[in-house]
Design an enzyme around this catalytic site. Structure first.
Site, mmCIF file in Angstrom:
data_model
loop_
_atom_site.group_PDB
_atom_site.id
_atom_site.type_symbol
_atom_site.label_atom_id
_atom_site.label_comp_id
_atom_site.label_asym_id
_atom_site.label_seq_id
_atom_site.Cartn_x
_atom_site.Cartn_y
_atom_site.Cartn_z
ATOM 1 N NE ARG A 63 -25.561 -6.441 -1.837
ATOM 2 C CZ ARG A 63 -23.963 -7.072 -1.741
ATOM 3 N NH1 ARG A 63 -24.114 -7.121 -3.229
ATOM 4 N NH2 ARG A 63 -23.819 -6.930 -0.609
ATOM 5 C CG ASP A 89 -31.705 -7.326 -10.573
ATOM 6 O OD1 ASP A 89 -30.293 -7.358 -9.255
ATOM 7 O OD2 ASP A 89 -31.877 -8.478 -11.134
ATOM 8 N NE ARG A 142 -34.266 -8.493 -14.791
ATOM 9 C CZ ARG A 142 -33.580 -7.515 -15.286
ATOM 10 N NH1 ARG A 142 -32.884 -6.599 -14.309
ATOM 11 N NH2 ARG A 142 -33.802 -6.415 -16.356
#
Length: 242
Positions: free
Chosen positions: A50, A52, A195
Site C-alpha cells: 500500500r 502512501d 520515508r
C-alpha cells in the site's frame, strides 16, 4: 481465473494505493472501477503493498480473479480506460494460489534527492529538493546500523498490532549528477517506514544526528526518536520480487 498485473503510476494526484470510501482518487479504486466495468460485476484486486499518498511506482504488482479471457485483451482494456498516469505494463495468467502480497519475498524502494534541482527540471515531481550539503559518508555509516533484522517501530507512524520486525537486506546510497539516490531492499516495510528512514538519514547527513545514534533509536521503539518523515514525492516502489 487468477491474473497478475504489473503496474506503474505517478502517485502525485492520488491518495495512495488503497481504496477509500471518502475518495475515488486511489490507484486501487481506479483499476477496480475499470475491471468491474469489464466484468459486469464488482471486482477486487490485491496489491503487493500500500503505497502512501503521492508515492509513485515503477513495479507495483497486483492479482485479480476474472473471467478467463486473453491477458492482452485485459491489458488493452485497462490502458484504454485508465487515467494516463496509471499504466498496466503486463497482465499474466498465474496459479490460483498466487497472491501478490502474501507471496512477495522482497520489495525494492528508491528515494531520490535532488541536490541540484536545476538539473532535474523534467523530473521535479519525482524527486525531493535538497540543496543543503549532506555528509554522504556519515549517512552510509548510519545506514549500516539499519541493515539486518530489527524492530522498526521507531520508523513507523502507526502502532503495530502485529510484529514490527522487518529485515532490510540492503540500503544503498549513490551520489549521481545533481542527485543522491537511496535504494532500500527488504522483506517488508511498515507504514511510512521508508520515508522515515530517509528523513533520519537526512538528519545524519546535516549533522543533526550521528550514525552512532541509530542503535538507540531502534531500541527505543518510539516514533519521536527517529527523524522527520521525508516528503512522498521522492519515493518510488521500484520492484516486488517473488
Amino acid at each position: 481465473m487468477n491474473y497478475r498485473l504489473l503496474i506503474q503510476y505517478d502517485g502525485t494526484r492520488y491518495y495512495g494505493w488503497q481504496r477509500q470510501n471518502s475518495t475515488d482518487a486511489t490507484i486501487q479504486g481506479k483499476i477496480e472501477v475499470v475491471l468491474s466495468r469489464l466484468e459486469g460485476r464488482p471486482v477486487e484486486i490485491h496489491g503487493a503493498g500500500r503505497t502512501d499518498a503521492g508515492v509513485h511506482a515503477l513495479g507495483q504488482v497486483a492479482n485479480v480473479h476474472l473471467t478467463e479471457r486473453p491477458a492482452e485483451e485485459i491489458r488493452n482494456y485497462l490502458n484504454r480506460y485508465l487515467p494516463e498516469d496509471i499504466g498496466i505494463i503486463e497482465v499474466k495468467q498465474v496459479s490460483e494460489r498466487f497472491h501478490s502480497r502474501l507471496n512477495a519475498s522482497e520489495k525494492v524502494y528508491v528515494y531520490r534527492l535532488a541536490t541540484d534541482p536545476a538539473l532535474h527540471v523534467f523530473e521535479r515531481k519525482y524527486m525531493t529538493p535538497c540543496e543543503e550539503p549532506l555528509d554522504l559518508g556519515a549517512m552510509k555509516e548510519a545506514a549500516a546500523y539499519l541493515v539486518g533484522e530489527h524492530d522498526f517501530q521507531s520508523f513507523c507512524t502507526k502502532k503495530m498490532k502485529k510484529s514490527s520486525v522487518r529485515k532490510l537486506e540492503e540500503i544503498r546510497l549513490e551520489q549521481l549528477l545533481g542527485e543522491i539516490r537511496i535504494t532500500y531492499r527488504g522483506n517488508g516495510f511498515l507504514y511510512n517506514m521508508v520515508r522515515i528512514l530517509t528523513g533520519t538519514l537526512l538528519e545524519v547527513g546535516i549533522g543533526k544526528l550521528s550514525p552512532e545514534d541509530i542503535p538507540a533509536i531502534l531500541e527505543a521503539k518510539e516514533r519521536q526518536k527517529a527523524g522527520a518523515t521525508a516528503p512522498a514525492q521522492g519515493l518510488c516502489l521500484k520492484e516486488v520480487r517473488y
